[in-house]
Design a protein around this motif. Structure first.
Motif, PDB file in Angstrom:
ATOM      1  N   VAL A  39       0.856  -1.184   0.000  1.00  0.00           N
ATOM      2  CA  VAL A  39       0.000   0.000   0.000  1.00  0.00           C
ATOM      3  C   VAL A  39       0.894   1.236   0.000  1.00  0.00           C
ATOM      4  CG1 VAL A  39      -1.833   1.272   1.176  1.00  0.00           C
ATOM      5  CG2 VAL A  39      -1.757  -1.229   1.334  1.00  0.00           C
ATOM      6  N   ARG A  41       0.697   5.564  -0.410  1.00  0.00           N
ATOM      7  CA  ARG A  41      -0.172   6.746  -0.451  1.00  0.00           C
ATOM      8  C   ARG A  41       0.487   7.774  -1.366  1.00  0.00           C
ATOM      9  NH1 ARG A  41      -1.789   8.611   5.064  1.00  0.00           N
ATOM     10  NH2 ARG A  41       0.427   8.928   5.271  1.00  0.00           N
ATOM     11  N   TYR A  50      -4.680   6.085  -2.476  1.00  0.00           N
ATOM     12  CA  TYR A  50      -3.905   4.930  -2.042  1.00  0.00           C
ATOM     13  C   TYR A  50      -3.752   4.011  -3.241  1.00  0.00           C
ATOM     14  CZ  TYR A  50      -4.485   6.544   2.699  1.00  0.00           C
ATOM     15  OH  TYR A  50      -4.436   7.299   3.846  1.00  0.00           O
ATOM     16  N   PHE A  67      -8.226   5.008   2.528  1.00  0.00           N
ATOM     17  CA  PHE A  67      -7.621   3.709   2.833  1.00  0.00           C
ATOM     18  C   PHE A  67      -8.655   2.592   2.714  1.00  0.00           C
ATOM     19  CE2 PHE A  67      -6.034   0.288   5.456  1.00  0.00           C
ATOM     20  CZ  PHE A  67      -4.716   0.221   5.039  1.00  0.00           C
TER      21      PHE A  67
END
Length: 159
Positions: A39, A41, A50, A67
């Protein structure tokens, strides 16, 4: 941002915040091992998203604005999108299998908003429901930011 070598390719995300409104700043958030995803950002001038990247192939799966929360059984991802540019808020639901993440439904909520506090994007309860802290639009208009006692929870069950 670090380079990562994958089975079929190398993928690099380069932060360029000095470009101001055309810049981007990438931040490694972590992993979701149950679905084999990294993941990241990405923070832009007036928004963020994201990026879910397959840990084996390096392929990008989805790019939600908030998220994504994986269900306890690992079959669904849910995102409460609080994008101010849309003038409404959305719940996005995705189905997850071994190799893909596919959208199922996108629901818009015109009268609800998230509290303006970090970590207010929701959570999976032990009862199998997803809980989203929300504030009704009327409370927000009357009380402004002094609305901590007006927070309610939207409860979502996936059948």
């Amino acid at each position: 941002m670090q380079q990562r070598q994958f089975a079929s390719k190398q993928r690099t995300y380069v932060s360029e915040p000095e470009k101001e409104e055309y810049g981007v700043d990438y931040e490694y958030i972590g992993q979701i091992p149950a679905i084999n995803k990294y993941v990241i950002r990405a923070i832009y001038w007036e928004s963020l998203e994201y990026i879910l990247i397959d840990r084996t192939s390096g392929e990008e799966s989805i790019r939600p604005n908030e998220f994504p929360h994986l269900s306890p059984d690992g079959k669904f991802l849910i995102v409460f999108d609080d994008d101010v540019f849309k003038f409404h808020h959305e719940v996005e639901l995705y189905t997850v299998n071994e190799t893909t993440i596919e959208p199922i439904v996108n629901l818009a909520f015109a009268n609800w908003t998230l509290p303006e506090e970090p970590g207010s994007s929701g959570f999976w309860g032990k009862d199998g429901y997803f809980y989203i802290p929300v504030i009704h639009r009327n409370y927000h208009e009357v009380y402004g930011n002094e609305i901590k006692d007006k927070v309610q929870y939207m409860r979502i069950k996936i059948l």
